[in-house]
Design an enzyme around this catalytic site. Structure first.
Site, PDB file in Angstrom:
ATOM      1  N   ASN A  51      -4.060  45.674 -20.778  1.00  0.00           N
ATOM      2  CA  ASN A  51      -3.090  45.237 -21.798  1.00  0.00           C
ATOM      3  C   ASN A  51      -3.712  45.290 -23.188  1.00  0.00           C
ATOM      4  O   ASN A  51      -4.890  44.995 -23.384  1.00  0.00           O
ATOM      5  CB  ASN A  51      -2.499  43.863 -21.478  1.00  0.00           C
ATOM      6  CG  ASN A  51      -3.492  42.771 -21.191  1.00  0.00           C
ATOM      7  OD1 ASN A  51      -4.550  43.017 -20.624  1.00  0.00           O
ATOM      8  ND2 ASN A  51      -3.171  41.561 -21.582  1.00  0.00           N
ATOM      9  N   GLU A  77      -2.930  44.006 -26.947  1.00  0.00           N
ATOM     10  CA  GLU A  77      -2.097  43.083 -27.728  1.00  0.00           C
ATOM     11  C   GLU A  77      -2.126  43.428 -29.213  1.00  0.00           C
ATOM     12  O   GLU A  77      -2.903  44.280 -29.667  1.00  0.00           O
ATOM     13  CB  GLU A  77      -2.559  41.644 -27.458  1.00  0.00           C
ATOM     14  CG  GLU A  77      -2.357  41.286 -25.989  1.00  0.00           C
ATOM     15  CD  GLU A  77      -2.616  39.823 -25.665  1.00  0.00           C
ATOM     16  OE1 GLU A  77      -3.159  39.087 -26.514  1.00  0.00           O
ATOM     17  OE2 GLU A  77      -2.271  39.428 -24.522  1.00  0.00           O
ATOM     18  N   CYS A  94       1.784  46.040 -22.044  1.00  0.00           N
ATOM     19  CA  CYS A  94       1.194  45.623 -20.764  1.00  0.00           C
ATOM     20  C   CYS A  94       0.302  46.726 -20.190  1.00  0.00           C
ATOM     21  O   CYS A  94       0.520  47.922 -20.436  1.00  0.00           O
ATOM     22  CB  CYS A  94       2.286  45.349 -19.755  1.00  0.00           C
ATOM     23  SG  CYS A  94       3.318  43.936 -20.108  1.00  0.00           S
ATOM     24  N   GLU A  98       0.184  47.874 -17.165  1.00  0.00           N
ATOM     25  CA  GLU A  98       0.869  48.807 -16.271  1.00  0.00           C
ATOM     26  C   GLU A  98       1.500  49.956 -17.060  1.00  0.00           C
ATOM     27  O   GLU A  98       1.477  51.107 -16.641  1.00  0.00           O
ATOM     28  CB  GLU A  98       1.960  48.091 -15.467  1.00  0.00           C
ATOM     29  CG  GLU A  98       1.450  47.031 -14.511  1.00  0.00           C
ATOM     30  CD  GLU A  98       1.323  45.647 -15.127  1.00  0.00           C
ATOM     31  OE1 GLU A  98       1.074  45.546 -16.355  1.00  0.00           O
ATOM     32  OE2 GLU A  98       1.465  44.668 -14.385  1.00  0.00           O
ATOM     33  N   CYS A 147       5.608  42.637 -14.908  1.00  0.00           N
ATOM     34  CA  CYS A 147       6.755  42.018 -15.591  1.00  0.00           C
ATOM     35  C   CYS A 147       7.988  42.916 -15.455  1.00  0.00           C
ATOM     36  O   CYS A 147       7.900  44.070 -14.995  1.00  0.00           O
ATOM     37  CB  CYS A 147       6.424  41.768 -17.059  1.00  0.00           C
ATOM     38  SG  CYS A 147       6.503  43.255 -18.086  1.00  0.00           S
ATOM     39  N   CYS A 179       7.819  46.347 -17.174  1.00  0.00           N
ATOM     40  CA  CYS A 179       6.943  47.281 -16.442  1.00  0.00           C
ATOM     41  C   CYS A 179       7.629  47.780 -15.179  1.00  0.00           C
ATOM     42  O   CYS A 179       7.511  48.949 -14.811  1.00  0.00           O
ATOM     43  CB  CYS A 179       5.613  46.615 -16.107  1.00  0.00           C
ATOM     44  SG  CYS A 179       4.570  46.399 -17.561  1.00  0.00           S
TER      45      CYS A 179
HETATM   46  N1  THU Z   1       0.870  41.511 -19.213  1.00  0.00           N
HETATM   47  C1  THU Z   1       0.578  42.694 -18.598  1.00  0.00           C
HETATM   48  O1  THU Z   1      -0.330  43.430 -19.017  1.00  0.00           O
HETATM   49  N2  THU Z   1       1.301  43.046 -17.520  1.00  0.00           N
HETATM   50  C2  THU Z   1       2.333  42.320 -17.004  1.00  0.00           C
HETATM   51  O2  THU Z   1       3.037  42.796 -16.126  1.00  0.00           O
HETATM   52  C3  THU Z   1       2.561  40.965 -17.484  1.00  0.00           C
HETATM   53  C4  THU Z   1       1.903  40.617 -18.760  1.00  0.00           C
HETATM   54  C5  THU Z   1       0.126  41.170 -20.405  1.00  0.00           C
HETATM   55  C6  THU Z   1       0.968  41.202 -21.673  1.00  0.00           C
HETATM   56  C7  THU Z   1       0.210  40.239 -22.555  1.00  0.00           C
HETATM   57  O3  THU Z   1      -0.839  40.950 -23.188  1.00  0.00           O
HETATM   58  C8  THU Z   1      -0.403  39.251 -21.577  1.00  0.00           C
HETATM   59  O4  THU Z   1      -0.378  39.848 -20.296  1.00  0.00           O
HETATM   60  C9  THU Z   1       0.314  37.914 -21.515  1.00  0.00           C
HETATM   61  O5  THU Z   1       1.663  38.074 -21.273  1.00  0.00           O
END
Ligand code: THU
Length: 160
Positions: free
Chosen positions: A62, A64, A73, A75, A112, A115
Site C-alpha cells: 500500500n 499512502e 491499496c 492489491e 477491501c 480491490c
Molecule cells: N489497505 C490495503 O492495502 N488493502 C486493503 O484491501 C485494505 C486497506 C491499505 C490502505 C491504507 O493504506 C491502509 O491499508 C489502511 O486502510
C-alpha cells in the site's frame, strides 16, 4: 416478495505452513513486500504477491498519500502493475498479508471492496478463476477459490 440466499465458501488453513509449498512461498513474498509499504498515516501495512501463468510474480504494497484518497491499496498496486507489464498473462493466485505497526494482526485481512471490484475485472477478462489467499501477520490463512466468493452480485461489463 421472496428471498434469495447467496453463500460463499472459504478454505481455512491454521497457518501458512499448511499451504502448498508454492503458495507458502508466494505468501512469503507478500510478507516481505508488506514491510516496504509506505503507510505513514495508517501505520497499517499490506503486501500482495500475484502469481501469473507465465511464472512471473508481481508484488505490491500500500502506498499512502497526505491527501488520503490519493493513496492506493497493495492489491491494486500489484494487480495494475501485473496488467500493465504482462497484459496477456492470466492471474492464477494472489497472496495477501496485512498487519499494523503497533500490533501484530492474527486475523485474516480480506481485500477491501474497491480491490475486490478491481480484481473482478481481471478475473472476468481472463475467464479463469483467481485463487485469493489472505492472512494477517501470523495465524490463519483464508483461501477463496475465486473472486466471486468475495463479491456476490458483482457488477461486470454485461450490465453496460
Ligand atoms: N489497505 C490495503 O492495502 N488493502 C486493503 O484491501 C485494505 C486497506 C491499505 C490502505 C491504507 O493504506 C491502509 O491499508 C489502511 O486502510
Amino acid at each position: 416478495m421472496k428471498s434469495i440466499s447467496v453463500t460463499s465458501t472459504f478454505s481455512v488453513f491454521d497457518s501458512r505452513e499448511d499451504l502448498a509449498l508454492e503458495v507458502n512461498e508466494l505468501m512469503g513474498q507478500a510478507i516481505k513486500i508488506r514491510k516496504k509499504a509506505y503507510a505513514p498515516y495508517s501505520k497499517f501495512r499490506v503486501g500482495a504477491a500475484i502469481l501469473l501463468d507465465n511464472g512471473k510474480v508481481v508484488l505490491g504494497s500500500n502506498q499512502e498519500n497526505a491527501a488520503y484518497p490519493s493513496g492506493l491499496c497493495a492489491e491494486r498496486v500489484a494487480i495494475f502493475q501485473a496488467g500493465a507489464i504482462y497484459p496477456d498473462a492470466k492471474i492464477l493466485k494472489i497472496a495477501i498479508s496485512a498487519t499494523a505497526d503497533d500490533k501484530e494482526i492474527s486475523d485474516p485481512i480480506p481485500p477491501c471492496g474497491a480491490c475486490r471490484q478491481s480484481i473482478a475485472e481481471y478475473e472476468f477478462r481472463q475467464d479463469v478463476p483467481i485463487e485469493i489467499y489472505f492472512m494477517g501477520a501470523v495465524g490463519k490463512v483464508y483461501k477463496s477459490d475465486s473472486l466471486k466468493n468475495l463479491l456476490p452480485l458483482m457488477f461486470d461489463k454485461n450490465f453496460l
